[in-house]
Design an enzyme around this catalytic site. Structure first.
Site, PDB file in Angstrom:
ATOM      1  N   ARG A  64       0.816  -1.303  -0.006  1.00  0.00           N
ATOM      2  CA  ARG A  64      -0.042   0.083   0.016  1.00  0.00           C
ATOM      3  C   ARG A  64       0.783   1.249   0.083  1.00  0.00           C
ATOM      4  NH1 ARG A  64      -2.832  -3.756   2.820  1.00  0.00           N
ATOM      5  NH2 ARG A  64      -1.832  -3.135   4.617  1.00  0.00           N
ATOM      6  N   GLU A 101       2.794  -6.522  13.134  1.00  0.00           N
ATOM      7  CA  GLU A 101       1.729  -6.577  14.265  1.00  0.00           C
ATOM      8  C   GLU A 101       1.066  -7.800  14.123  1.00  0.00           C
ATOM      9  OE1 GLU A 101      -1.573  -3.615  13.560  1.00  0.00           O
ATOM     10  OE2 GLU A 101      -2.052  -4.175  15.718  1.00  0.00           O
TER      11      GLU A 101
HETATM   12  P1  AMP Z   1       4.193  -2.407  11.431  1.00  0.00           P
HETATM   13  O1  AMP Z   1       5.508  -3.135  10.960  1.00  0.00           O
HETATM   14  O2  AMP Z   1       3.777  -3.200  12.598  1.00  0.00           O
HETATM   15  O3  AMP Z   1       4.344  -1.190  11.784  1.00  0.00           O
HETATM   16  O4  AMP Z   1       3.131  -2.817  10.400  1.00  0.00           O
HETATM   17  C1  AMP Z   1       3.191  -1.737   9.232  1.00  0.00           C
HETATM   18  C2  AMP Z   1       2.749  -2.646   8.002  1.00  0.00           C
HETATM   19  O5  AMP Z   1       1.774  -3.471   8.186  1.00  0.00           O
HETATM   20  C3  AMP Z   1       2.347  -1.514   7.004  1.00  0.00           C
HETATM   21  O6  AMP Z   1       2.701  -1.843   5.741  1.00  0.00           O
HETATM   22  C4  AMP Z   1       0.718  -1.641   7.169  1.00  0.00           C
HETATM   23  O7  AMP Z   1       0.188  -1.592   5.800  1.00  0.00           O
HETATM   24  C5  AMP Z   1       0.597  -3.153   7.807  1.00  0.00           C
HETATM   25  N1  AMP Z   1      -0.363  -3.055   9.081  1.00  0.00           N
HETATM   26  C6  AMP Z   1      -0.144  -3.332  10.197  1.00  0.00           C
HETATM   27  N2  AMP Z   1      -1.101  -3.142  11.037  1.00  0.00           N
HETATM   28  C7  AMP Z   1      -2.281  -2.717  10.109  1.00  0.00           C
HETATM   29  C8  AMP Z   1      -3.599  -2.525  10.610  1.00  0.00           C
HETATM   30  N3  AMP Z   1      -4.031  -2.718  11.646  1.00  0.00           N
HETATM   31  N4  AMP Z   1      -4.133  -2.126   9.562  1.00  0.00           N
HETATM   32  C9  AMP Z   1      -3.838  -2.040   8.394  1.00  0.00           C
HETATM   33  N5  AMP Z   1      -2.472  -2.161   7.925  1.00  0.00           N
HETATM   34  C10 AMP Z   1      -1.677  -2.800   8.730  1.00  0.00           C
END
Ligand code: AMP
Length: 176
Positions: A64, A101
Site C-alpha cells: 500500500r 503486528e
Molecule cells: P508494523 O510493522 O507493525 O508497523 O506494520 C506496518 C505494516 O503493516 C504496514 O505496511 C501496514 O500496511 C500493515 N499493517 C499493520 N497493522 C495494520 C492495521 N491494523 N491495519 C492495516 N494495515 C496494517
C-alpha cells in the site's frame, strides 16, 4: 489542509475487525482510494510535507506504500523505489527481517536502487508497531541513502511504532 478535511479523511478509513487475524482491527484505506477527491487529498497531505525539501527519491513499502509513494514521486518528478517483500524483486537485493503486528516477514531492496547520499523520503500507508519501517530504514541506510523522513497516512499511536524509528523524523496525518 484544514483540520476539518483531515477529520473527514480520518472518518472515511474503514475499521475491519479480526482481519487478517483475530484481535487485529485492520484500517482499510480502499474507502479513500475509491474516491477521487479523497485519494487526491491523501496524496496532497504527503506533498505538503515534502514542499521545500530537496528530495531525490521516494521509497514506498510493499504494497500500500506503492499507492501513495508513486503518486507523490510522480507529482514531485523524482524517482520511485519499491521496497518489497522477500522474493518479489528480480535483481540482486539487500534484505532485512522484521516482525509485523500480525506476523513475521523480510523486506528487500535492489542493491542499485539508491545512490550513496541520495535524499530519501520513506512512505507507507500505516505505522503500527514500526517493525516494517524500521527494517526499511535499515535497508535505506545500508545502501547509503540519506533518509530525511518517514511519512505515513495513518499512525496507530497506541503501538508506539515511532520509538523503533529512533533518529528518523516521523510524519503521520491520520492518528488513531
Ligand atoms: P508494523 O510493522 O507493525 O508497523 O506494520 C506496518 C505494516 O503493516 C504496514 O505496511 C501496514 O500496511 C500493515 N499493517 C499493520 N497493522 C495494520 C492495521 N491494523 N491495519 C492495516 N494495515 C496494517
Amino acid at each position: 489542509m484544514s483540520a476539518e478535511a483531515i477529520e473527514k479523511l480520518r472518518a472515511i478509513v474503514r475499521d475491519v475487525p479480526d482481519f487478517p487475524k483475530p484481535g487485529i482491527i485492520f484500517k482499510d484505506i480502499t474507502t479513500i482510494l475509491k474516491d477521487g477527491n479523497f485519494f487526491r487529498q491523501s496524496v496532497n497531505l504527503f506533498l505538503e510535507e515534502c514542499r521545500g525539501e530537496k528530495i531525490d527519491k521516494i521509497v514506498g513499502i510493499d504494497a500500500r506504500g506503492f499507492l501513495f509513494g508513486s503518486a507523490v514521486a510522480y507529482e514531485l518528478g523524482v524517482g520511485f523505489v519499491p521496497l518489497r517483500k522477500k522474493g518479489r524483486l528480480p535483481y540482486k537485493t539487500e534484505s532485512a527481517a522484521y516482525t509485523l503486528e500480525y506476523g513475521e516477514a523480510e523486506m528487500e531492496l535492489h542493491i542499485d536502487a539508491i545512490e550513496r547520499g541520495e535524499k530519501i523520503v520513506l512512505i507507507d500507508d500505516l505505522l503500527a508497531t514500526g517493525g516494517t519501517s524500521a527494517s526499511a530504514v535499515t535497508l535505506i541506510k545500508k545502501v547509503g541513502g540519506d533518509l530525511i523522513s518517514a511519512m505515513f497516512l495513518i499512525e496507530l499511536e497506541f503501538l508506539h511504532g515511532r520509538k523503533k524509528l529512533e533518529s528518523t523524523p516521523v510524519v503521520s496525518f491520520l492518528k488513531y
